[in-house]
Design an enzyme around this catalytic site. Structure first.
Site, short mmCIF file in Angstrom:
data_model
loop_
_atom_site.label_atom_id
_atom_site.label_comp_id
_atom_site.label_asym_id
_atom_site.label_seq_id
_atom_site.Cartn_x
_atom_site.Cartn_y
_atom_site.Cartn_z
N PHE A 1 0.84 -1.20 0.00
CA PHE A 1 0.00 0.00 0.00
C PHE A 1 0.88 1.25 0.00
O PHE A 1 0.48 2.32 -0.44
CB PHE A 1 -0.96 -0.02 1.20
CG PHE A 1 -0.57 0.82 2.37
CD1 PHE A 1 -0.94 2.16 2.42
CD2 PHE A 1 0.14 0.30 3.44
CE1 PHE A 1 -0.60 2.95 3.51
CE2 PHE A 1 0.48 1.07 4.52
CZ PHE A 1 0.12 2.41 4.56
N LYS A 2 2.11 1.09 0.43
CA LYS A 2 3.02 2.24 0.48
C LYS A 2 3.38 2.77 -0.91
O LYS A 2 3.87 3.89 -1.04
CB LYS A 2 4.26 1.87 1.28
CG LYS A 2 3.90 1.65 2.75
CD LYS A 2 5.05 1.17 3.58
CE LYS A 2 4.68 1.15 5.05
NZ LYS A 2 3.76 0.01 5.36
N ASP A 3 3.12 1.97 -1.95
CA ASP A 3 3.35 2.47 -3.30
C ASP A 3 2.54 3.73 -3.59
O ASP A 3 2.99 4.60 -4.33
CB ASP A 3 2.96 1.40 -4.35
CG ASP A 3 3.99 0.27 -4.45
OD1 ASP A 3 5.19 0.53 -4.28
OD2 ASP A 3 3.56 -0.87 -4.71
#
Ligand SMILES: *Cc1c(COP(=O)(O)O)cnc(C)c1O
Length: 482
Positions: free
Chosen positions: A105-107
């Site tokens: 999700f950090k993308d």
């Protein structure tokens, strides 16, 4: 609109400077002086990229050309052009945040941060290279490395706890290509690595270095701000599906570590989005659950290793921003509480602040066995495969509904692909665990027929480029030698 530290109302900096510096000089985190007026309904009518550009322009007004920066960050990089799809599963809606290039999700944030940072560098007239320093419990590292790979004028160093990340996560990082990237393991746990990075910032404050240090952790407002978008996107999907009418409140359950993701949800709410309760989900490292339930934050406990390592944390950095907001922007109080955390390892917030938190947040936690049960149950009943972090979010959401009877629509944020943690997921659904994590990944795909993301299935056999391990006391030396 200016930014200042959570620990001091002075000095103020513009939003470009706040992104460039990452951390305020007094060790606090940058926050805007006020939340700007925002046309949240207009925002909901755009595409995911348009939502992102509108929100980021409002929060970071000194960074120009936002639409172009957003297009540079996201176009063609995610599995779907809507970036963060939602899937109705049972009585809840799952918000899939892991469709980016590293399946984290950090993308969402780390595709955007390099665009913000390099633009901020130009706005501020900074000529030196930037050195990004990041401590990772797994997913940040790879997403940051991929985001910054070969970005001109920026270098990046990632520290991860030796043995503290999954085999797949490690392989993702140590195979990273790019001329400007460094990856190093540290003996110790994630908090050791994170404290080490904070110490490097402190030690280098007055040093003349060939580069300027900055951070890709969610202490950087440029990392946090891009995450606000997907709360709007989820709301829009519910509208499109007829699950809600404009203005209806929606609850969100968020697998939480450093409190960045869930805080972005609260910022969405401050911008006007009808967000109901924000549910903070933890694993057996339940320091945040205890805090939200009691008002006392007590980090004096062992850090446990769990099957959801991205939430294995004792000091949750962005909680400082929540304290700031919930105290009515009382910087002296925040400075005092952070001082207590630093010296005594524990603090208790005043009763009015506790009451303010209760209005907005609820907390739940589950251990590894609980998460496995959720994964198995949702797979058996709904045919939806989730990872261990998402399972904690699901469990907290169920507990919340059972305890409160609140029937507002619930969105569970899914923060990782199940293929990031194949052993735990395979074990949960009763699969055979033989072989290494890569064998398990293949088996998980064979058993479930859920396709593995390509960036993970092609990892095996890639050459390892970064294999160093150092003592935590050596981290500063390592950075200075680069
Ligand atoms: C980083 C991460 C989290 C925690 O997010 P915070 O913003 O630090 O609270 C949860 N799940 C996964 C898979 C992560 O990578």
């Amino acid at each position: 609109m200016f930014y200042h530290s959570t620990r001091n109302a002075e000095p103020v900096v513009d939003s470009a400077r706040a992104v460039l510096e990452g951390l305020a000089p007094d060790g606090g985190l940058y926050m805007p002086e006020f939340i700007p007026e925002f046309d949240w309904k207009a925002c909901l009518s755009g595409s995911a990229q348009e939502m992102s550009a509108m929100i980021l322009s409002a929060l970071l007004p000194d960074i120009p050309n936002m639409r172009q920066l957003v297009a540079n960050a996201y176009t063609g990089k995610f599995e779907t052009e809507d970036l963060t799809p939602t899937v109705p599963v049972g009585g809840f809606t799952v918000l899939e945040l892991f469709r980016g290039p590293t399946s984290a999700f950090k993308d969402v944030a780390l595709r955007m941060l390099p665009q913000l940072l390099t633009t901020a560098k130009g706005v501020c007239g900074m000529e030196k290279d930037i050195m990004i320093l990041t401590a990772t419990s797994g997913d940040t590292g790879k997403a940051a490395l991929a985001g910054f790979q070969d970005v001109p004028g920026v270098r990046i160093t990632v520290f991860y706890p030796d043995g503290g990340v999954s085999k797949v996560q490690r392989a993702q990082m140590v195979t990273q290509e790019g001329e400007n990237v460094n990856v190093c393991a540290v003996y110790g746990n994630f908090d050791d690595a994170q404290t080490g990075v904070k110490n490097i910032f402190a030690a280098c404050r007055d040093k003349e270095l060939p580069f300027m240090l900055s951070s890709a952790n969610s202490i950087n407002i440029g990392r946090l701000a891009p995450q606000v978008m997907y709360y709007f996107k989820a709301y829009r999907d519910l509208l499109d599906r007829g699950a809600i009418s404009m203005g209806d409140e929606v609850n969100f359950s968020v697998p939480t570590g450093n409190f960045g993701d869930i805080l972005a949800g609260y910022i969405a709410k401050l911008l006007g989005l009808p967000v109901g309760m924000l549910i903070c989900a933890s694993n057996a490292n339940n320091v945040l659950t205890d805090f939200i339930r009691t008002g006392t934050y007590d980090k004096r406990r062992p850090l446990l290793k769990t099957t959801s390592p991205s939430m294995d944390i004792l000091v949750s950095s962005n909680l400082e921003r929540l304290l700031y907001l919930m105290s009515g922007c009382d910087t002296a109080l925040v400075a005092d509480l952070m001082g207590k955390l630093n010296t005594a390892g524990v603090y208790t917030v005043p009763a009015n602040m506790k009451a303010a938190i209760d209005q907005q947040f609820w907390a739940g936690c589950c251990d590894d066995a609980g998460a496995a049960k959720v994964i198995a149950g949702v797979w058996a009943e709904q045919g939806y495969l989730m990872d261990t972090h998402t399972a904690a979010g699901w469990m907290a959401a169920e507990e919340y509904v059972a305890e409160t009877g609140d029937r507002r629509p619930m969105v569970v944020l899914s923060t990782a692909s199940p293929y990031k943690f194949p052993a735990a997921v395979l074990e949960a659904i009763g699969g055979d665990l033989s072989g290494d994590e890569f064998d398990q990944m293949e088996r998980l795909e064979a058993v479930t027929k859920v396709p593995a993301p390509q960036n993970l299935s092609t990892l095996k056999g890639k050459p390892e480029r970064h294999t160093g391990v150092i003592d935590k006391e050596k981290m500063l030396e390592y950075v200075l030698s680069l």
